[in-house]
Each structure stands twice: as C-alpha cells, then as structure tokens.
Design a protein around this motif. Structure first.
Motif, short mmCIF file in Angstrom:
data_model
loop_
_atom_site.label_atom_id
_atom_site.label_comp_id
_atom_site.label_asym_id
_atom_site.label_seq_id
_atom_site.Cartn_x
_atom_site.Cartn_y
_atom_site.Cartn_z
N ALA A 41 -13.29 46.05 34.21
CA ALA A 41 -13.37 47.17 35.15
C ALA A 41 -12.19 47.21 36.11
N THR A 42 -11.33 46.18 36.10
CA THR A 42 -10.12 46.20 36.91
C THR A 42 -8.98 46.91 36.19
N PHE A 43 -9.26 47.46 35.01
CA PHE A 43 -8.31 48.28 34.24
C PHE A 43 -8.76 49.73 34.30
N THR A 44 -7.84 50.65 34.18
CA THR A 44 -8.21 52.06 34.10
C THR A 44 -8.95 52.29 32.78
N GLU A 45 -9.70 53.38 32.71
CA GLU A 45 -10.43 53.70 31.47
C GLU A 45 -9.50 53.76 30.27
N ASP A 46 -8.28 54.25 30.49
CA ASP A 46 -7.31 54.37 29.40
C ASP A 46 -6.27 53.25 29.44
N GLY A 47 -6.60 52.15 30.12
CA GLY A 47 -5.66 51.05 30.29
C GLY A 47 -5.20 50.45 28.98
N VAL A 48 -4.05 49.79 29.05
CA VAL A 48 -3.45 49.13 27.89
C VAL A 48 -3.20 47.67 28.23
N PHE A 49 -3.56 46.78 27.31
CA PHE A 49 -3.27 45.36 27.42
C PHE A 49 -2.50 44.98 26.16
N ALA A 53 1.62 37.99 21.65
CA ALA A 53 0.78 37.14 20.79
C ALA A 53 -0.22 37.96 19.98
N HIS A 54 -0.34 39.25 20.27
CA HIS A 54 -1.30 40.12 19.57
C HIS A 54 -0.54 41.13 18.72
N PRO A 55 -1.05 41.41 17.52
CA PRO A 55 -0.34 42.36 16.65
C PRO A 55 -0.33 43.79 17.20
N GLU A 56 -1.39 44.17 17.91
CA GLU A 56 -1.50 45.53 18.46
C GLU A 56 -2.05 45.46 19.88
N PRO A 57 -1.64 46.38 20.74
CA PRO A 57 -2.22 46.41 22.09
C PRO A 57 -3.70 46.81 22.04
N ALA A 58 -4.46 46.33 23.01
CA ALA A 58 -5.82 46.82 23.22
C ALA A 58 -5.69 48.06 24.08
N ARG A 59 -6.26 49.16 23.62
CA ARG A 59 -6.14 50.44 24.32
C ARG A 59 -7.51 50.90 24.76
N GLY A 60 -7.65 51.10 26.06
CA GLY A 60 -8.92 51.54 26.62
C GLY A 60 -9.72 50.36 27.15
N ARG A 61 -10.47 50.62 28.21
CA ARG A 61 -11.24 49.57 28.88
C ARG A 61 -12.22 48.89 27.92
#
Length: 150
Positions: A41-49, A53-61
């Motif tokens: 919840a400390t990320f925006t709803e459409d946040g990106v991480f 080390a990860h093949p693809e970003p995590a998109r969305g909370r």
C-alpha cells in the motif's frame, strides 16, 4: 522520461529529507515484519517495482504485493529474518511535484539461531508522489551490485 529528468533545486531542504527518511523507515519495517499488504500500500495503484534480479518488472500494487508475499513466505519457511537498511539518500524534488530519491540499500539476513550477514548490496532509484498527503512509490528500480545493471 527517466526518473532524474526535470530535477529542480532542493529548496525544501531538511523537512523533505526527514519526511522521506521517515517514509522509508516505516516502509522497510513493514516489509521486514512481513506486513506485505501494508507494505504494498506504500506504492501507487499503478506502481512499478523493477530489479535487475527479476526478468520483468512487477506492475501494479497487486503484482507488487504478490511478489512480496511469495518472498515473505519463502523466508519464513527457511527461518530467515530479513532487514533492509536504506541510507546515503539523495532527495530531489522534480518540477512536476514528484520526488526522486536515490539510495544505497543493504539487505541483511539472519537464519534462526545463526549470525546476521550482509546478503545483498544494492542501489535504489525511486520516484515518490503524494496522494492524499501521503508519500507513495510510483516507480522503484533496484540494482543489485553483484549483477549487471542492464
């Protein structure tokens, strides 16, 4: 546009720096205590991480929360306590109101009954935004030092 585009001089000084430090203190404590829903919840709803080390970003909370939940479950099963330490913060407000934060991150691991060890050393580039008066991560880029930055 890269997170460091449109940087403006830091005229808010110490107060903003302290606010950002407080935000990270709370955010990292939530993660280390496996409060993954509150952490996400400390990320925006459409946040990106994104991380090298990860093949693809995590998109969305929801995706960010799912990744954190999986990691927390694995650590618990292995009897490992993680602690995240962020320091050497560089805080710069952008002209559009967002805040660019660059930091170093050390990730410590302690196996139950064992010694603490530095598990990873990283840099972290965040874009923080305000929503309803609260800071949230809109975009996080983590670069482990042991992996190519690419």
């Amino acid at each position: 546009m890269s997170p460091t585009d449109q940087l403006v001089a830091n005229t808010e000084g110490t107060e903003l720096y302290i606010e950002v430090q407080h935000f990270y203190g709370r955010q990292m404590r939530l993660l280390d205590e496996a409060e993954v829903e509150a952490w996400a919840a400390t990320f925006t709803e459409d946040g990106v991480f994104a991380a090298n080390a990860h093949p693809e970003p995590a998109r969305g909370r929801a995706a960010i929360e799912a990744g954190a939940r999986q990691a927390a479950s694995q650590l618990a099963a292995e009897g490992i306590q993680r602690r995240h330490w962020l320091g050497m913060l560089e805080v710069a407000p952008r002209a559009d109101g967002a805040i660019v934060v660059r930091s170093y991150a050390l990730i410590l691991s302690t196996k139950l009954g064992g010694q603490a060890e530095v598990r990873l050393s990283c840099t972290c580039d965040d874009v923080l935004v305000r929503k309803d008066g609260q800071l949230l991560v809109q975009d996080r880029r983590v670069f482990r030092d042991d992996l190519p930055k690419g």
